[in-house]
Motif scaffolding. Structure first.
Motif, PDB file in Angstrom:
ATOM      1  N   THR A   1      -7.484  -2.601   9.402  1.00 17.43           N
ATOM      2  CA  THR A   1      -7.366  -3.870   8.279  1.00 17.43           C
ATOM      3  C   THR A   1      -6.781  -3.274   6.715  1.00 17.43           C
ATOM      4  OG1 THR A   1      -9.154  -3.198   7.998  1.00 17.43           O
ATOM      5  CG2 THR A   1      -9.827  -4.955   8.756  1.00 17.43           C
ATOM      6  N   ASP A   2      -5.994  -4.161   6.365  1.00 20.16           N
ATOM      7  CA  ASP A   2      -5.094  -4.272   5.059  1.00 20.16           C
ATOM      8  C   ASP A   2      -3.821  -3.111   5.107  1.00 20.16           C
ATOM      9  OD1 ASP A   2      -6.383  -6.404   4.149  1.00 20.16           O
ATOM     10  OD2 ASP A   2      -8.149  -5.027   3.111  1.00 20.16           O
ATOM     11  N   GLU A   3      -3.554  -2.796   6.807  1.00 23.46           N
ATOM     12  CA  GLU A   3      -2.678  -1.832   7.591  1.00 23.46           C
ATOM     13  C   GLU A   3      -1.717  -1.291   5.997  1.00 23.46           C
ATOM     14  OE1 GLU A   3      -2.177  -1.688  10.629  1.00 23.46           O
ATOM     15  OE2 GLU A   3      -2.746   0.263  10.459  1.00 23.46           O
ATOM     16  N   SER A   4      -0.766  -2.504   5.267  1.00 27.83           N
ATOM     17  CA  SER A   4       0.049  -2.277   4.074  1.00 27.83           C
ATOM     18  C   SER A   4      -0.011  -2.159   3.148  1.00 27.83           C
ATOM     19  CB  SER A   4       1.103  -3.402   4.442  1.00 27.83           C
ATOM     20  OG  SER A   4       0.797  -4.998   5.112  1.00 27.83           O
ATOM     21  N   SER A   5      -1.862  -2.694   2.858  1.00 29.70           N
ATOM     22  CA  SER A   5      -2.068  -2.965   1.062  1.00 29.70           C
ATOM     23  C   SER A   5      -1.207  -1.374   0.614  1.00 29.70           C
ATOM     24  CB  SER A   5      -3.699  -2.926   0.753  1.00 29.70           C
ATOM     25  OG  SER A   5      -4.394  -1.939   1.366  1.00 29.70           O
ATOM     26  N   VAL A   6      -1.269  -1.589  -1.466  1.00 25.32           N
ATOM     27  CA  VAL A   6      -1.017  -0.468  -1.879  1.00 25.32           C
ATOM     28  C   VAL A   6      -2.669   0.880  -1.629  1.00 25.32           C
ATOM     29  CG1 VAL A   6      -0.803   0.944  -4.123  1.00 25.32           C
ATOM     30  CG2 VAL A   6       0.126  -1.510  -3.286  1.00 25.32           C
ATOM     31  N   ASP A   7      -3.494  -0.646  -2.009  1.00 25.68           N
ATOM     32  CA  ASP A   7      -4.939   0.745  -1.274  1.00 25.68           C
ATOM     33  C   ASP A   7      -5.158   1.375  -0.488  1.00 25.68           C
ATOM     34  OD1 ASP A   7      -7.705   0.737  -2.775  1.00 25.68           O
ATOM     35  OD2 ASP A   7      -8.381  -0.123  -1.354  1.00 25.68           O
ATOM     36  N   ARG A   8      -5.022   0.887   0.361  1.00 22.11           N
ATOM     37  CA  ARG A   8      -5.271   1.028   1.595  1.00 22.11           C
ATOM     38  C   ARG A   8      -4.117   2.382   1.796  1.00 22.11           C
ATOM     39  NH1 ARG A   8      -3.717   2.721   7.511  1.00 22.11           N
ATOM     40  NH2 ARG A   8      -5.120   2.277   8.552  1.00 22.11           N
ATOM     41  N   LEU A   9      -2.802   2.540   1.563  1.00 19.21           N
ATOM     42  CA  LEU A   9      -2.374   3.326   1.424  1.00 19.21           C
ATOM     43  C   LEU A   9      -2.497   4.681   0.821  1.00 19.21           C
ATOM     44  CD1 LEU A   9       1.285   1.263   1.558  1.00 19.21           C
ATOM     45  CD2 LEU A   9       0.584   2.273   3.582  1.00 19.21           C
ATOM     46  N   TYR A  10      -2.891   4.395  -0.221  1.00 19.49           N
ATOM     47  CA  TYR A  10      -2.960   5.280  -1.320  1.00 19.49           C
ATOM     48  C   TYR A  10      -4.135   6.335  -0.686  1.00 19.49           C
ATOM     49  CZ  TYR A  10      -5.155   7.601  -4.928  1.00 19.49           C
ATOM     50  OH  TYR A  10      -5.671   8.269  -6.238  1.00 19.49           O
ATOM     51  N   ARG A  11      -5.050   5.846  -0.124  1.00 16.99           N
ATOM     52  CA  ARG A  11      -6.673   6.213   0.138  1.00 16.99           C
ATOM     53  C   ARG A  11      -6.131   7.363   1.872  1.00 16.99           C
ATOM     54  NH1 ARG A  11     -10.189   2.600   2.559  1.00 16.99           N
ATOM     55  NH2 ARG A  11      -9.169   0.840   2.205  1.00 16.99           N
ATOM     56  N   TRP A  12      -5.630   7.130   1.965  1.00 16.37           N
ATOM     57  CA  TRP A  12      -5.032   7.685   3.657  1.00 16.37           C
ATOM     58  C   TRP A  12      -3.896   8.951   2.964  1.00 16.37           C
ATOM     59  CZ3 TRP A  12      -7.837   4.073   5.680  1.00 16.37           C
ATOM     60  CH2 TRP A  12      -8.402   3.785   6.769  1.00 16.37           C
ATOM     61  N   GLY A  13      -3.199   8.367   2.405  1.00 18.02           N
ATOM     62  CA  GLY A  13      -2.597   9.585   1.341  1.00 18.02           C
ATOM     63  C   GLY A  13      -3.813  11.206   0.824  1.00 18.02           C
ATOM     64  N   TYR A  14      -4.511  10.073  -0.012  1.00 17.85           N
ATOM     65  CA  TYR A  14      -4.988  11.114  -0.179  1.00 17.85           C
ATOM     66  C   TYR A  14      -5.927  11.791   0.331  1.00 17.85           C
ATOM     67  CZ  TYR A  14      -9.092  12.450  -3.515  1.00 17.85           C
ATOM     68  OH  TYR A  14     -10.521  12.978  -4.410  1.00 17.85           O
ATOM     69  N   MET A  15      -6.555  11.553   1.614  1.00 13.18           N
ATOM     70  CA  MET A  15      -7.231  12.173   2.928  1.00 13.18           C
ATOM     71  C   MET A  15      -6.331  13.412   3.620  1.00 13.18           C
ATOM     72  SD  MET A  15      -9.511   9.361   5.151  1.00 13.18           S
ATOM     73  CE  MET A  15      -8.509   7.857   4.861  1.00 13.18           C
ATOM     74  N   TYR A  16      -4.921  12.698   3.463  1.00 15.43           N
ATOM     75  CA  TYR A  16      -4.159  13.980   4.444  1.00 15.43           C
ATOM     76  C   TYR A  16      -4.060  14.831   3.528  1.00 15.43           C
ATOM     77  CZ  TYR A  16      -3.792  11.311   8.839  1.00 15.43           C
ATOM     78  OH  TYR A  16      -3.840  10.493  10.618  1.00 15.43           O
ATOM     79  N   ASN A  17      -3.288  14.559   2.329  1.00 16.12           N
ATOM     80  CA  ASN A  17      -3.640  15.422   1.322  1.00 16.12           C
ATOM     81  C   ASN A  17      -4.821  16.512   0.717  1.00 16.12           C
ATOM     82  OD1 ASN A  17      -0.704  15.491  -0.135  1.00 16.12           O
ATOM     83  ND2 ASN A  17      -1.536  14.123  -1.024  1.00 16.12           N
ATOM     84  N   GLY A  18      -6.311  15.327   1.426  1.00 14.28           N
ATOM     85  CA  GLY A  18      -7.357  17.227   1.411  1.00 14.28           C
ATOM     86  C   GLY A  18      -7.535  17.476   2.218  1.00 14.28           C
TER      87      GLY A  18
END
Length: 282
Positions: A124-141
């Motif tokens: 859901t909401d794959e192209s939203s800023v919030d989702r993109l940010y959270r996925w980037g945050y996870m992969y950085n982790g």
């Protein structure tokens, strides 16, 4: 001769499997992929679908086992207790266990779809800023900085002022040695939030890597005035002391060793390391 023939068949079968499945991936590299784990003692492979749950993180949808016959066909094994295949979700921790992507040419043999129908509820909401940010945050982790940037840079195009985005971008850039880009992102972040101590800590680290110690000192001075988290201040002082240790500048090393020690009430890893450095310098 008979034993040789049997061994030859086993060897050929093993080569077949090796050619079909390449165990060269880690679980964090397999989001939205069908994967198989290394062969079990009974010559079976465990397989499933890896995806990311926004709440639980990296997850394996376990789907059963299969064997590879001498012709290279993937034969799915039904549950021993019932005819239908069982499913189970397993929360994963990033690790270095080698797994293999299942070739798309084998999906039909395993009776699986390239994109499982149930996955839609997680996309859901794959192209939203919030989702993109959270996925980037996870992969950085997970230390997957290049992958993190694929999400964070898309988010940046949508909303460059999204809270936390520029600092997270800088984290990726710093990890990849792109220090000029990190500096630009961190300056944007500070313009939006001039009292965020973590951002200043990242900026000081960036200047350290750019060998601009004057800028590190300026950033450190700002941090001593605005930061409530003394760990960030101490880390910044420590990094400078370490740089002067590497250049064998005893005077400046001593200065920043003293600054580092100011921010801790008792001995910690920073002070232990600095004491060892001082001994080596002397």
């Amino acid at each position: 001769m008979k034993y040789f023939f049997i061994l030859f068949i086993l060897f050929t079968s093993s080569l077949n499997a090796q050619n079909l499945l390449k165990f060269d991936k880690r679980n964090v590299q397999c989001e939205d992929k069908w994967i198989a784990y290394q062969i079990d003692k009974d010559s079976t492979y465990t397989f499933g679908f890896i995806y990311v749950d926004s709440q639980a993180g990296l997850t394996l949808n376990y789907e059963g086992k299969f064997k590879i016959d001498n012709s290279g066909r993937f034969n799915r094994i039904e549950s021993e207790t019932k005819k239908e295949i069982g499913f189970m979700k397993v929360r994963l921790q990033p690790n270095r266990t080698a797994i293999a992507e299942i070739p798309e040419s084998k999906f039909k043999e395993l009776n699986i779809e390239k994109v499982p129908s149930w996955l839609k509820s997680y996309q859901t909401d794959e192209s939203s800023v919030d989702r993109l940010y959270r996925w980037g945050y996870m992969y950085n982790g997970w230390n997957e900085y290049e992958k993190a940037l694929t999400f964070l840079e898309k988010a940046d195009k949508l909303d460059t002022k999204f809270k936390g985005l520029q600092t997270e971008l800088a984290f990726s850039y710093n990890a990849l040695g792109k220090f000029d880009k990190a500096e630009l992102s961190l300056k944007k972040a500070i313009a939006e939030n001039p009292k965020d101590c973590y951002t200043y800590k990242e900026l000081a680290y960036t200047y350290t890597k750019l060998v601009n110690f004057e800028k590190v000192t300026e950033t450190y001075d700002i941090m001593t005035k605005i930061c409530s988290d003394q760990n960030f201040i101490q880390e910044t002082a420590y990094n400078l002391a370490y740089q002067y240790f590497k250049t064998r500048d005893k005077v400046k090393f001593k200065k920043w060793k003293t600054e580092t020690e100011k921010w801790s009430k008792s001995e910690n890893q920073y002070t232990k390391n600095l004491n060892e450095m001082e001994t080596k310098l002397n």
